[in-house]
Design a protein around this motif. Structure first.
Motif, PDB file in Angstrom:
ATOM      1  N   SER A 104       0.821  -1.205   0.000  1.00 11.49           N
ATOM      2  CA  SER A 104       0.000   0.000   0.000  1.00 11.49           C
ATOM      3  C   SER A 104       0.857   1.258   0.000  1.00 11.49           C
ATOM      4  O   SER A 104       0.331   2.373  -0.094  1.00 11.49           O
ATOM      5  CB  SER A 104      -0.946   0.014   1.208  1.00 11.49           C
ATOM      6  OG  SER A 104      -0.232   0.144   2.414  1.00 11.49           O
ATOM      7  N   SER A 105       2.182   1.089   0.078  1.00  8.92           N
ATOM      8  CA  SER A 105       3.101   2.226  -0.001  1.00  8.92           C
ATOM      9  C   SER A 105       4.174   2.023  -1.072  1.00  8.92           C
ATOM     10  O   SER A 105       5.165   2.742  -1.099  1.00  8.92           O
ATOM     11  CB  SER A 105       3.769   2.476   1.357  1.00  8.92           C
ATOM     12  OG  SER A 105       4.563   1.362   1.738  1.00  8.92           O
ATOM     13  N   ARG A 109       2.979   6.068  -1.601  1.00  4.47           N
ATOM     14  CA  ARG A 109       1.607   6.088  -1.087  1.00  4.47           C
ATOM     15  C   ARG A 109       0.637   6.804  -2.029  1.00  4.47           C
ATOM     16  O   ARG A 109      -0.577   6.601  -1.944  1.00  4.47           O
ATOM     17  CB  ARG A 109       1.567   6.728   0.306  1.00  4.47           C
ATOM     18  CG  ARG A 109       2.269   5.873   1.361  1.00  4.47           C
ATOM     19  CD  ARG A 109       1.851   6.217   2.763  1.00  4.47           C
ATOM     20  NE  ARG A 109       2.467   5.312   3.729  1.00  4.47           N
ATOM     21  CZ  ARG A 109       1.980   4.135   4.073  1.00  4.47           C
ATOM     22  NH1 ARG A 109       0.836   3.712   3.521  1.00  4.47           N
ATOM     23  NH2 ARG A 109       2.595   3.370   4.945  1.00  4.47           N
ATOM     24  N   PRO A 112       0.038   3.461  -5.132  1.00  8.51           N
ATOM     25  CA  PRO A 112       0.380   2.138  -4.603  1.00  8.51           C
ATOM     26  C   PRO A 112      -0.112   0.998  -5.495  1.00  8.51           C
ATOM     27  O   PRO A 112      -0.994   1.174  -6.334  1.00  8.51           O
ATOM     28  CB  PRO A 112      -0.356   2.121  -3.268  1.00  8.51           C
ATOM     29  CG  PRO A 112      -1.591   2.926  -3.517  1.00  8.51           C
ATOM     30  CD  PRO A 112      -1.163   4.022  -4.466  1.00  8.51           C
ATOM     31  N   ARG A 115      -4.594  -1.160  -2.372  1.00 11.81           N
ATOM     32  CA  ARG A 115      -5.363  -0.217  -1.560  1.00 11.81           C
ATOM     33  C   ARG A 115      -6.361  -1.001  -0.715  1.00 11.81           C
ATOM     34  O   ARG A 115      -6.979  -1.961  -1.184  1.00 11.81           O
ATOM     35  CB  ARG A 115      -6.099   0.801  -2.441  1.00 11.81           C
ATOM     36  CG  ARG A 115      -6.862   1.851  -1.662  1.00 11.81           C
ATOM     37  CD  ARG A 115      -7.288   3.009  -2.571  1.00 11.81           C
ATOM     38  NE  ARG A 115      -8.267   2.623  -3.571  1.00 11.81           N
ATOM     39  CZ  ARG A 115      -9.580   2.558  -3.347  1.00 11.81           C
ATOM     40  NH1 ARG A 115     -10.080   2.854  -2.142  1.00 11.81           N
ATOM     41  NH2 ARG A 115     -10.399   2.211  -4.315  1.00 11.81           N
TER      42      ARG A 115
END
Length: 256
Positions: A104-105, A109, A112, A115
């Motif tokens: 997710s990063s 961020r 990504p 999610r």
């Protein structure tokens, strides 16, 4: 809508034993157990959403590998939907830079590969093409949900892992166009106490569950433990209610 079974076993241990994964049309997964691993790369690339019933490994095992495999080749992140607690577990114990990178990063961020989208019980998510998925209450040893899939031709409910649950039964009975009910039955009646302790169903509990269902779906049985699968199915065959439950199997396609 069309659902294809990629995995429906309560364990591993033989050819064709794949844990829970259901492919909806070609772009949505309901859970992501080991059955996802049989898809080709181009099939994996089409998956935009994963709806997770709960965070146990047999239902989420392939999410990390899926994201790692296709993330760089996609223009949009894969969205993982689940309850707040399920997503917290995934963030804390899987995508934590210790067990697996935090996608997710990655690469950053703002852009990504993955999610997370929280979903509350009773909440409906639209996934395009007039399709909706609604989270229903379930009862397991960790926070869990069932899912109601709404298509133009009717509905399907997947129980996920659950014990006997009055709120789930009430939710099912509120769906007049329900065409398919996929419900777990993990253990035979000889392991009734284990079923209760682990919050799964066995044939006698399934019978109680089905006797409370007022709508008229076709009933499919999933999550059979491999070592006791035939015994469990034999006991289910003795059910004398108005349904004739059948075993789910890999490759089965259900339209609704």
């Amino acid at each position: 809508m069309k659902l294809r079974v990629l995995g429906c076993s309560g364990g591993i241990g033989g050819r064709g034993q794949r844990t829970t994964a259901l492919l909806v049309d070609d772009d949505v997964l309901i859970d992501a157990g080991t059955g996802v691993g049989d898809l080709e790369f181009e099939d994996l690339l089409r998956i935009d959403h994963v709806f997770v019933t709960h965070a146990y490994l047999d239902h989420i095992a392939m999410i990390p590998l899926l994201v790692d495999t296709v993330g760089e080749a996609r223009s949009m992140p894969i969205v993982v939907h689940g309850s707040a607690e399920t997503l917290r577990i995934l963030r804390s114990h899987i995508f934590n830079w210790l067990v697996w990178p935090d996608f997710s990063s990655i690469p950053d961020r703002g852009n990504p590969f993955l999610r997370f989208q929280e979903m509350r019980t009773g909440e409906s998510t639209h996934i395009g093409g007039g399709r909706q998925i609604v989270a229903l209450p379930a009862l397991h040893t960790v926070p869990a949900v069932a899912y109601h899939l709404k298509g133009e031709g009717g509905s399907l409910v997947f129980s996920g892992d659950t014990a006997y649950s009055e709120p789930l039964i009430a939710a099912i009975n509120s769906i007049p166009d329900l065409r398919h009910l996929i419900v777990e039955t993990a253990f035979p009646d000889a392991l009734h106490e284990l079923a209760l302790a682990s919050r799964h169903l066995c044939p006698s509990l399934l019978a109680l569950f089905l006797d409370r269902i007022k709508v008229d779906p076709e009933v499919w049985i999933t999550h059979l433990k491999p070592s006791r699968a035939q015994t469990t199915l034999d006991e289910i065959a003795n059910y004398r209610g108005r349904f004739t439950p059948k075993a789910l199997y890999n490759g089965l396609e259900l339209a609704f």
